[in-house]
Design a protein around this motif. Structure first.
Motif, mmCIF file in Angstrom:
data_model
loop_
_atom_site.group_PDB
_atom_site.id
_atom_site.type_symbol
_atom_site.label_atom_id
_atom_site.label_comp_id
_atom_site.label_asym_id
_atom_site.label_seq_id
_atom_site.Cartn_x
_atom_site.Cartn_y
_atom_site.Cartn_z
ATOM 1 N N VAL A 1 0.874 -1.173 0.000
ATOM 2 C CA VAL A 1 0.000 0.000 0.000
ATOM 3 C C VAL A 1 0.911 1.223 0.000
ATOM 4 O O VAL A 1 1.731 1.397 0.905
ATOM 5 C CB VAL A 1 -0.953 0.021 1.201
ATOM 6 N N ILE A 2 0.782 2.037 -1.036
ATOM 7 C CA ILE A 2 1.658 3.201 -1.225
ATOM 8 C C ILE A 2 0.805 4.462 -1.210
ATOM 9 O O ILE A 2 -0.178 4.566 -1.946
ATOM 10 C CB ILE A 2 2.431 3.098 -2.551
ATOM 11 N N GLY A 3 1.178 5.394 -0.361
ATOM 12 C CA GLY A 3 0.474 6.674 -0.298
ATOM 13 C C GLY A 3 1.141 7.699 -1.194
ATOM 14 O O GLY A 3 2.317 8.023 -1.002
ATOM 15 N N ASN A 4 0.409 8.178 -2.193
ATOM 16 C CA ASN A 4 0.915 9.219 -3.091
ATOM 17 C C ASN A 4 0.327 10.558 -2.670
ATOM 18 O O ASN A 4 -0.836 10.855 -2.943
ATOM 19 C CB ASN A 4 0.525 8.888 -4.538
ATOM 20 N N TRP A 5 1.144 11.348 -1.984
ATOM 21 C CA TRP A 5 0.661 12.620 -1.451
ATOM 22 C C TRP A 5 0.559 13.703 -2.512
ATOM 23 O O TRP A 5 0.011 14.779 -2.247
ATOM 24 C CB TRP A 5 1.587 13.095 -0.330
ATOM 25 N N LYS A 6 1.096 13.468 -3.685
ATOM 26 C CA LYS A 6 1.082 14.456 -4.767
ATOM 27 C C LYS A 6 1.656 15.788 -4.255
ATOM 28 O O LYS A 6 2.683 15.788 -3.582
ATOM 29 C CB LYS A 6 -0.321 14.575 -5.358
ATOM 30 N N LEU A 7 1.032 16.920 -4.548
ATOM 31 C CA LEU A 7 1.573 18.221 -4.116
ATOM 32 C C LEU A 7 0.897 18.636 -2.807
ATOM 33 O O LEU A 7 0.318 19.716 -2.689
ATOM 34 C CB LEU A 7 1.368 19.268 -5.204
ATOM 35 N N ASN A 8 0.955 17.764 -1.826
ATOM 36 C CA ASN A 8 0.345 17.960 -0.508
ATOM 37 C C ASN A 8 1.212 17.234 0.527
ATOM 38 O O ASN A 8 1.899 16.280 0.178
ATOM 39 C CB ASN A 8 -1.054 17.334 -0.445
ATOM 40 N N PRO A 9 1.082 17.570 1.805
ATOM 41 C CA PRO A 9 0.595 18.832 2.372
ATOM 42 C C PRO A 9 1.786 19.732 2.656
ATOM 43 O O PRO A 9 2.903 19.422 2.238
ATOM 44 C CB PRO A 9 -0.077 18.361 3.663
ATOM 45 N N TYR A 10 1.565 20.831 3.397
ATOM 46 C CA TYR A 10 2.695 21.648 3.823
ATOM 47 C C TYR A 10 3.534 20.874 4.833
ATOM 48 O O TYR A 10 3.072 19.921 5.459
ATOM 49 C CB TYR A 10 2.213 22.984 4.392
ATOM 50 N N PHE A 11 4.792 21.304 5.021
ATOM 51 C CA PHE A 11 5.806 20.467 5.668
ATOM 52 C C PHE A 11 5.450 20.068 7.102
ATOM 53 O O PHE A 11 5.566 18.899 7.474
ATOM 54 C CB PHE A 11 7.162 21.180 5.629
ATOM 55 N N ASN A 12 5.022 21.024 7.932
ATOM 56 C CA ASN A 12 4.722 20.669 9.319
ATOM 57 C C ASN A 12 3.593 19.643 9.403
ATOM 58 O O ASN A 12 3.647 18.694 10.199
ATOM 59 C CB ASN A 12 4.373 21.920 10.124
ATOM 60 N N GLU A 13 2.583 19.830 8.587
ATOM 61 C CA GLU A 13 1.483 18.863 8.548
ATOM 62 C C GLU A 13 1.973 17.516 8.013
ATOM 63 O O GLU A 13 1.567 16.451 8.486
ATOM 64 C CB GLU A 13 0.351 19.403 7.670
ATOM 65 N N ALA A 14 2.882 17.564 7.027
ATOM 66 C CA ALA A 14 3.429 16.333 6.457
ATOM 67 C C ALA A 14 4.189 15.537 7.514
ATOM 68 O O ALA A 14 4.089 14.306 7.574
ATOM 69 C CB ALA A 14 4.335 16.657 5.275
ATOM 70 N N LYS A 15 4.974 16.229 8.346
ATOM 71 C CA LYS A 15 5.721 15.545 9.400
ATOM 72 C C LYS A 15 4.775 14.861 10.384
ATOM 73 O O LYS A 15 5.011 13.715 10.803
ATOM 74 C CB LYS A 15 6.631 16.534 10.135
ATOM 75 N N GLN A 16 3.703 15.540 10.756
ATOM 76 C CA GLN A 16 2.736 14.964 11.685
ATOM 77 C C GLN A 16 2.037 13.756 11.061
ATOM 78 O O GLN A 16 1.848 12.715 11.722
ATOM 79 C CB GLN A 16 1.709 16.014 12.093
ATOM 80 N N LEU A 17 1.670 13.871 9.801
ATOM 81 C CA LEU A 17 0.990 12.782 9.102
ATOM 82 C C LEU A 17 1.895 11.563 8.971
ATOM 83 O O LEU A 17 1.488 10.424 9.261
ATOM 84 C CB LEU A 17 0.549 13.269 7.723
ATOM 85 N N PHE A 18 3.121 11.798 8.564
ATOM 86 C CA PHE A 18 4.073 10.696 8.400
ATOM 87 C C PHE A 18 4.316 9.991 9.725
ATOM 88 O O PHE A 18 4.327 8.753 9.810
ATOM 89 C CB PHE A 18 5.388 11.230 7.837
ATOM 90 N N SER A 19 4.498 10.760 10.777
ATOM 91 C CA SER A 19 4.740 10.190 12.095
ATOM 92 C C SER A 19 3.560 9.344 12.558
ATOM 93 O O SER A 19 3.737 8.240 13.092
ATOM 94 C CB SER A 19 5.019 11.304 13.109
#
Length: 255
Positions: A10-28
């Motif tokens: 299962v691969i998540g393609n975030w495309k041109l999303n999200p902004y960096f701080n939100e991306a760090k929280q999501l990835f974590s």
């Protein structure tokens, strides 16, 4: 990918999303839930973040990181703005998307460009997630399977038999990407079965190649898709931007 049967991805393609701080929280959030639930780990999980974040997430060493694109240029040189497969490999990126319909339709990635990207990625030792799929017009004209087979042949033309172990196929009907529409499980399985049969004419390792479905995959349809014999995972767009939804999809393919 050395098993006798395909491994689920299962691969998540975030495309041109999200902004960096939100991306760090999501990835974590995704990485922690995946690592803390042993039952999920029968399914491989990877994330394709925007290009500026690749190095940061790759160094986390928690989930495999996927580049959303790669240059037609190899190695290094005076090519402003380009990111080569060799540089991706140097930054611990493990996989790369090639052939996504948005690259084909919006950025002019024709067969020649895609084949150069394929060769560069394989030579650098990256695993390719190669995207194939037909438009709604092509499907309604009865051309869906022939379009997908042609795209697979374009991949095969530049892939040596020993390199198929580094290939994942993602079937993404263009009319279902980001539209909320999804191919029925029956239609998706039918195309995946046709892909598998065609791959068997190309390589002796065809039965080991993971075949992913993409196109508005969400928790509500993931279980039905996961139950299909030739669907070995999902390439997830919008639903991968929500940790709970993405984990639910992983759960479906980890059964």
């Amino acid at each position: 990918m050395t098993a006798l049967t395909p491994q689920n991805w299962v691969i998540g393609n975030w495309k041109l999303n999200p902004y960096f701080n939100e991306a760090k929280q999501l990835f974590s959030a995704i990485a922690q839930q995946y690592q803390n639930q042993a039952e999920l780990q029968t399914c491989h999980v990877a994330i394709a973040p925007p290009a500026p974040y690749l190095s940061f997430f790759a160094t986390q060493q928690t989930l495999p990181i996927v580049a959303q694109d790669v240059s037609t240029i190899r190695g290094q040189g005076a090519y402003t703005g380009e990111v080569s497969a060799d540089l991706l490999k140097e930054t611990a990126v493990e996989l790369v998307l090639i052939g996504h319909s948005e690259r084909r339709e919006l950025f002019g990635d024709d067969a020649e460009k895609l084949q150069q990207k394929i060769k560069n990625a394989l030579q650098a030792g990256l695993t390719i997630v190669y995207c194939v799929g037909e438009s709604l017009v092509q499907r309604e004209a009865g051309q869906a399977q022939s379009v997908v087979i042609r795209q697979l042949q374009e991949l095969a033309d530049v892939t040596h038999d020993t390199e198929w172990k580094n290939i994942i196929i993602a079937y993404e009907p263009i009319w279902a990407i980001g539209t909320g529409k999804t191919a029925s499980p029956q239609d998706a399985q039918q195309m995946h079965a046709a892909i598998r049969v065609y791959l068997q004419t190309l390589t002796t390792t065809a039965n080991r190649i993971p075949l992913l479905y993409g196109g508005s995959v969400k928790p509500e349809n993931a279980v039905e898709l996961a139950a299909c014999a030739d669907i070995n995972g999902a390439l997830v767009g919008g639903a991968s931007l929500d940790a709970a939804s993405f984990i639910s999809i992983i759960q479906a393919f980890a059964q």
